[in-house]
Design a protein around this motif. Structure first.
Motif, mmCIF file in Angstrom:
data_model
loop_
_atom_site.group_PDB
_atom_site.id
_atom_site.type_symbol
_atom_site.label_atom_id
_atom_site.label_comp_id
_atom_site.label_asym_id
_atom_site.label_seq_id
_atom_site.Cartn_x
_atom_site.Cartn_y
_atom_site.Cartn_z
ATOM 1 N N LYS A 1 1.218 -5.120 9.309
ATOM 2 C CA LYS A 1 2.505 -5.823 9.410
ATOM 3 C C LYS A 1 3.156 -5.935 8.036
ATOM 4 N N ILE A 2 2.333 -6.059 6.999
ATOM 5 C CA ILE A 2 2.870 -6.094 5.635
ATOM 6 C C ILE A 2 3.409 -4.716 5.267
ATOM 7 N N SER A 3 2.591 -3.684 5.477
ATOM 8 C CA SER A 3 2.999 -2.338 5.066
ATOM 9 C C SER A 3 4.171 -1.812 5.882
ATOM 10 N N ASP A 4 4.340 -2.287 7.117
ATOM 11 C CA ASP A 4 5.464 -1.865 7.953
ATOM 12 C C ASP A 4 6.755 -2.626 7.637
ATOM 13 N N SER A 5 6.645 -3.671 6.829
ATOM 14 C CA SER A 5 7.813 -4.475 6.492
ATOM 15 C C SER A 5 8.809 -3.638 5.673
ATOM 16 N N PRO A 6 10.114 -3.775 5.941
ATOM 17 C CA PRO A 6 11.102 -3.004 5.181
ATOM 18 C C PRO A 6 11.120 -3.370 3.691
ATOM 19 N N ASN A 7 10.575 -4.527 3.331
ATOM 20 C CA ASN A 7 10.567 -4.959 1.935
ATOM 21 C C ASN A 7 9.273 -4.614 1.202
ATOM 22 N N PHE A 8 8.336 -3.951 1.885
ATOM 23 C CA PHE A 8 7.031 -3.687 1.274
ATOM 24 C C PHE A 8 7.134 -2.824 0.017
ATOM 25 N N LYS A 9 7.896 -1.746 0.095
ATOM 26 C CA LYS A 9 8.027 -0.860 -1.063
ATOM 27 C C LYS A 9 8.658 -1.603 -2.245
ATOM 28 N N GLU A 10 9.629 -2.454 -1.965
ATOM 29 C CA GLU A 10 10.247 -3.266 -3.026
ATOM 30 C C GLU A 10 9.222 -4.218 -3.631
ATOM 31 N N LEU A 11 8.396 -4.817 -2.786
ATOM 32 C CA LEU A 11 7.352 -5.724 -3.254
ATOM 33 C C LEU A 11 6.378 -5.001 -4.175
ATOM 34 N N LEU A 12 6.016 -3.761 -3.820
ATOM 35 C CA LEU A 12 5.119 -2.977 -4.670
ATOM 36 C C LEU A 12 5.730 -2.714 -6.040
ATOM 37 N N GLY A 13 7.044 -2.723 -6.131
ATOM 38 C CA GLY A 13 7.729 -2.509 -7.406
ATOM 39 C C GLY A 13 7.459 -3.609 -8.419
ATOM 40 N N TYR A 14 6.985 -4.754 -7.966
ATOM 41 C CA TYR A 14 6.657 -5.847 -8.882
ATOM 42 C C TYR A 14 5.258 -5.715 -9.461
ATOM 43 N N LEU A 15 4.469 -4.782 -8.932
ATOM 44 C CA LEU A 15 3.113 -4.610 -9.441
ATOM 45 C C LEU A 15 3.145 -3.928 -10.801
ATOM 46 N N ASN A 16 2.203 -4.301 -11.648
ATOM 47 C CA ASN A 16 2.072 -3.718 -12.974
ATOM 48 C C ASN A 16 1.302 -2.405 -12.838
ATOM 49 N N THR A 17 2.011 -1.307 -12.636
ATOM 50 C CA THR A 17 1.355 -0.029 -12.349
ATOM 51 C C THR A 17 1.018 0.789 -13.595
ATOM 52 N N ASP A 18 1.435 0.354 -14.758
ATOM 53 C CA ASP A 18 1.160 1.097 -15.988
ATOM 54 C C ASP A 18 -0.277 0.847 -16.441
ATOM 55 N N PRO A 19 -1.141 1.866 -16.369
ATOM 56 C CA PRO A 19 -2.551 1.665 -16.730
ATOM 57 C C PRO A 19 -2.747 1.114 -18.142
ATOM 58 N N LYS A 20 -1.860 1.445 -19.078
ATOM 59 C CA LYS A 20 -2.014 0.967 -20.466
ATOM 60 C C LYS A 20 -1.727 -0.529 -20.591
ATOM 61 N N ASN A 21 -0.950 -1.080 -19.670
ATOM 62 C CA ASN A 21 -0.562 -2.489 -19.765
ATOM 63 C C ASN A 21 -1.321 -3.411 -18.818
ATOM 64 N N GLN A 22 -2.286 -2.885 -18.094
ATOM 65 C CA GLN A 22 -3.046 -3.724 -17.194
ATOM 66 C C GLN A 22 -4.055 -4.557 -17.977
ATOM 67 N N LYS A 23 -4.141 -5.796 -17.616
ATOM 68 C CA LYS A 23 -5.032 -6.728 -18.303
ATOM 69 C C LYS A 23 -6.331 -6.836 -17.531
ATOM 70 N N ARG A 24 -7.164 -5.812 -17.688
ATOM 71 C CA ARG A 24 -8.437 -5.776 -16.975
ATOM 72 C C ARG A 24 -9.481 -5.043 -17.798
ATOM 73 N N GLU A 25 -10.704 -5.334 -17.470
ATOM 74 C CA GLU A 25 -11.844 -4.630 -18.040
ATOM 75 C C GLU A 25 -12.358 -3.700 -16.947
ATOM 76 N N VAL A 26 -12.378 -2.412 -17.230
ATOM 77 C CA VAL A 26 -12.802 -1.427 -16.237
ATOM 78 C C VAL A 26 -14.291 -1.624 -15.947
ATOM 79 N N PRO A 27 -14.672 -1.644 -14.654
ATOM 80 C CA PRO A 27 -16.076 -1.879 -14.291
ATOM 81 C C PRO A 27 -16.997 -0.763 -14.772
ATOM 82 N N LYS A 28 -18.220 -1.163 -15.054
ATOM 83 C CA LYS A 28 -19.264 -0.216 -15.512
ATOM 84 C C LYS A 28 -20.399 -0.188 -14.551
#
Length: 187
Positions: free
Chosen positions: A160-187
């Motif tokens: 129901k979320i993915s079928d929503s007409p606003n889903f793609k717009e919502l994904l636009g708020y995600l931080n998709t740039d790997p260099k700017n993600q604030k995470r520690e990659v799992p080992k």
């Protein structure tokens, strides 16, 4: 759009230790986006941290056809919401201070962990009362300045979320740039 990844490939791609305290809602949406074939990641930053850190965002997501429950007791809310989970489907779910993808397999519930720095700890795990207490921080009561307040939680089927007409717009708020993600990659 990118090529469709397997569930395990998606979990490996998006998992990691969150260095900002709290990326659970955006991580759940990132998982949904990747299941739909989009190439998205998120570990808080900029607009993502502001938008997905607000409870009202989860409530707005639930308006796409989900359930919102209120009670003073978070475990009562969990019980009522989990009654709506159907086997074979995945759901965006909030309880206490956490949001995650959940599903039902047989008579058991599972939740998706994507925020561990240990690669073998990411993936689906049993959703138990103890997990609700410790990981989700679900409580019998919440107080603000000594006063109990109503807790509100949501459950919505991921399709129901993915079928929503606003889903793609919502994904636009995600931080998709790997260099700017604030995470520690799992080992």
């Amino acid at each position: 759009m990118s090529t469709q990844l397997s569930e395990d490939e998606i979990i490996q791609k998006i998992s990691g230790n969150d260095l900002t305290i709290g990326s659970c809602a955006s991580q759940a949406l990132t998982y949904i986006g990747n299941k739909c074939g989009y190439d998205v990641r998120d570990f808080r930053g900029a607009d993502s941290r502001w938008l997905f850190g607000q409870y009202t965002t989860s409530q707005k997501i639930a308006e796409a056809g989900g359930f919102v429950e209120c009670d003073y007791n978070g475990f009562k809310i969990a019980d009522r919401l989990l009654r709506n989970v159907e086997e074979g489907k995945e759901y965006f779910y909030t309880s206490g201070e956490h949001a995650a993808i959940i599903r039902k397999t047989g008579k058991k519930f599972e939740y998706l962990e994507t925020q561990s720095k240990h690669i073998d700890e990411n993936g689906f795990h049993p959703l138990t009362v103890n997990v609700l207490k410790k990981r989700f921080r679900t409580t019998k009561t919440r107080k603000l300045e000594g006063e109990k307040f109503l807790q509100k939680e949501v459950l919505i089927e991921t399709s129901k979320i993915s079928d929503s007409p606003n889903f793609k717009e919502l994904l636009g708020y995600l931080n998709t740039d790997p260099k700017n993600q604030k995470r520690e990659v799992p080992k």
